[in-house]
Motif scaffolding. Structure first.
Motif, PDB file in Angstrom:
ATOM      1  N   TYR A 177      41.929  43.089  54.358  1.00 48.28           N
ATOM      2  CA  TYR A 177      42.181  44.472  53.674  1.00 48.28           C
ATOM      3  C   TYR A 177      41.075  45.470  54.561  1.00 48.28           C
ATOM      4  CZ  TYR A 177      45.284  43.175  50.163  1.00 48.28           C
ATOM      5  OH  TYR A 177      46.126  42.994  49.289  1.00 48.28           O
ATOM      6  N   ASP A 178      40.544  45.149  55.735  1.00 50.24           N
ATOM      7  CA  ASP A 178      39.705  45.931  56.464  1.00 50.24           C
ATOM      8  C   ASP A 178      38.765  47.020  55.640  1.00 50.24           C
ATOM      9  OD1 ASP A 178      40.747  44.986  58.789  1.00 50.24           O
ATOM     10  OD2 ASP A 178      42.759  46.502  58.414  1.00 50.24           O
TER      11      ASP A 178
ATOM     12  N   ASP B 150      38.596  47.679  52.699  1.00 46.83           N
ATOM     13  CA  ASP B 150      38.850  48.258  51.318  1.00 46.83           C
ATOM     14  C   ASP B 150      38.765  47.404  50.198  1.00 46.83           C
ATOM     15  OD1 ASP B 150      39.975  50.551  52.481  1.00 46.83           O
ATOM     16  OD2 ASP B 150      42.054  49.793  52.752  1.00 46.83           O
ATOM     17  N   VAL B 151      38.630  46.260  50.148  1.00 41.58           N
ATOM     18  CA  VAL B 151      38.071  45.211  49.192  1.00 41.58           C
ATOM     19  C   VAL B 151      36.854  44.645  49.262  1.00 41.58           C
ATOM     20  CG1 VAL B 151      38.618  42.977  48.041  1.00 41.58           C
ATOM     21  CG2 VAL B 151      40.577  44.423  48.783  1.00 41.58           C
TER      22      VAL B 151
ATOM     23  N   PRO C 234      45.304  50.007  47.886  1.00 43.19           N
ATOM     24  CA  PRO C 234      46.110  48.901  48.550  1.00 43.19           C
ATOM     25  C   PRO C 234      46.876  48.023  47.453  1.00 43.19           C
ATOM     26  CG  PRO C 234      43.487  48.621  48.593  1.00 43.19           C
ATOM     27  CD  PRO C 234      44.002  50.039  48.205  1.00 43.19           C
TER      28      PRO C 234
ATOM     29  N   ILE D 274      40.461  37.492  52.547  1.00 44.49           N
ATOM     30  CA  ILE D 274      41.185  38.705  51.746  1.00 44.49           C
ATOM     31  C   ILE D 274      40.290  40.006  52.076  1.00 44.49           C
ATOM     32  CG2 ILE D 274      41.285  39.703  49.597  1.00 44.49           C
ATOM     33  CD1 ILE D 274      42.244  36.946  48.476  1.00 44.49           C
TER      34      ILE D 274
ATOM     35  N   ALA E  47      38.652  53.052  49.043  1.00 39.38           N
ATOM     36  CA  ALA E  47      40.205  52.748  48.988  1.00 39.38           C
ATOM     37  C   ALA E  47      40.628  53.227  47.403  1.00 39.38           C
ATOM     38  CB  ALA E  47      40.067  51.290  48.976  1.00 39.38           C
TER      39      ALA E  47
ATOM     40  N   LEU F 279      40.936  41.887  42.586  1.00 37.20           N
ATOM     41  CA  LEU F 279      40.268  42.353  43.664  1.00 37.20           C
ATOM     42  C   LEU F 279      39.574  43.631  43.523  1.00 37.20           C
ATOM     43  CD1 LEU F 279      43.513  42.894  46.231  1.00 37.20           C
ATOM     44  CD2 LEU F 279      41.916  40.686  45.811  1.00 37.20           C
TER      45      LEU F 279
ATOM     46  N   LEU G  53      37.989  46.913  44.464  1.00 36.65           N
ATOM     47  CA  LEU G  53      38.158  47.929  45.792  1.00 36.65           C
ATOM     48  C   LEU G  53      37.033  48.627  45.830  1.00 36.65           C
ATOM     49  CD1 LEU G  53      41.662  49.216  44.813  1.00 36.65           C
ATOM     50  CD2 LEU G  53      41.203  47.090  46.283  1.00 36.65           C
TER      51      LEU G  53
ATOM     52  N   LYS H 289      49.255  41.286  50.409  1.00 40.38           N
ATOM     53  CA  LYS H 289      48.361  40.390  51.566  1.00 40.38           C
ATOM     54  C   LYS H 289      47.652  39.280  50.758  1.00 40.38           C
ATOM     55  CE  LYS H 289      47.587  44.418  54.624  1.00 40.38           C
ATOM     56  NZ  LYS H 289      46.588  45.017  55.333  1.00 40.38           N
ATOM     57  N   ALA H 290      46.957  39.927  49.539  1.00 44.90           N
ATOM     58  CA  ALA H 290      46.219  38.874  48.987  1.00 44.90           C
ATOM     59  C   ALA H 290      47.206  37.511  48.371  1.00 44.90           C
ATOM     60  CB  ALA H 290      45.558  39.571  47.875  1.00 44.90           C
TER      61      ALA H 290
END
Length: 150
Positions: free
Chosen positions: A135-136, A138-139, A95, A131, A85, A79, A81, A99-100
């Motif tokens: 993560y809203d 962040d990613v 993060p 994804i 983040a 990921l 970021l 979730k991912a």
């Protein structure tokens, strides 16, 4: 008298042609001014404000996913970021990858082996969108480190 009528008709046509030309020029000038305003003032400010800055990367452990039609997929993802983040503050780890990992399993466990090989790019794009949305902000991107099917 016929000469006077012809002269009046030519004079009227000449004035009407000039009016049409002036109207067309006015429309062209207004359109050019509007386009110039949009490209100079509107376009540059929005693009600069929306571009996220890359921060740290979070490498997730590779996952072996059982496919719906038999076989499996071993997939490794990293990921990317955003800087916000990554700079969460003292003691913040940013993060996590849970979730991912969940999204990877749910996306690929429903896929057939033919889809994993044939429609690989479409599945990757769908996973990337899921994804990033989860993560809203962040990613900002994901990278595939491993993608092996059997």
């Amino acid at each position: 008298m016929s000469k006077d009528k012809n002269a009046d008709a030519e004079e009227t046509e000449g004035k009407g042609g000039k009016k049409k030309l002036m109207l067309i020029l006015l429309v062209v000038v207004l359109a050019a001014a509007g386009a110039g305003y949009f490209f100079v003032f509107k376009g540059s400010g929005e693009a600069a404000a929306e571009a996220p800055v890359a921060g740290e990367v979070l490498a997730l452990d590779p996952i072996a996913v059982n496919l719906a039609g038999g076989g499996y997929l071993k997939i490794g993802v990293t990921l990317q970021l955003t800087e916000e983040a990554s700079a969460g503050g003292e003691g913040a780890t940013g993060p996590d990858g849970s979730k991912a990992t969940d999204l990877i399993i749910s996306t690929f466990s429903q896929a057939q082996p033919a889809d994993v090989n044939g429609a690989r790019d479409a599945l990757k794009q769908a996973l990337k969108k899921k994804i990033i949305d989860a993560y809203d902000g962040d990613v900002m991107d994901i990278y595939y480190n491993e993608y092996v099917t059997q």
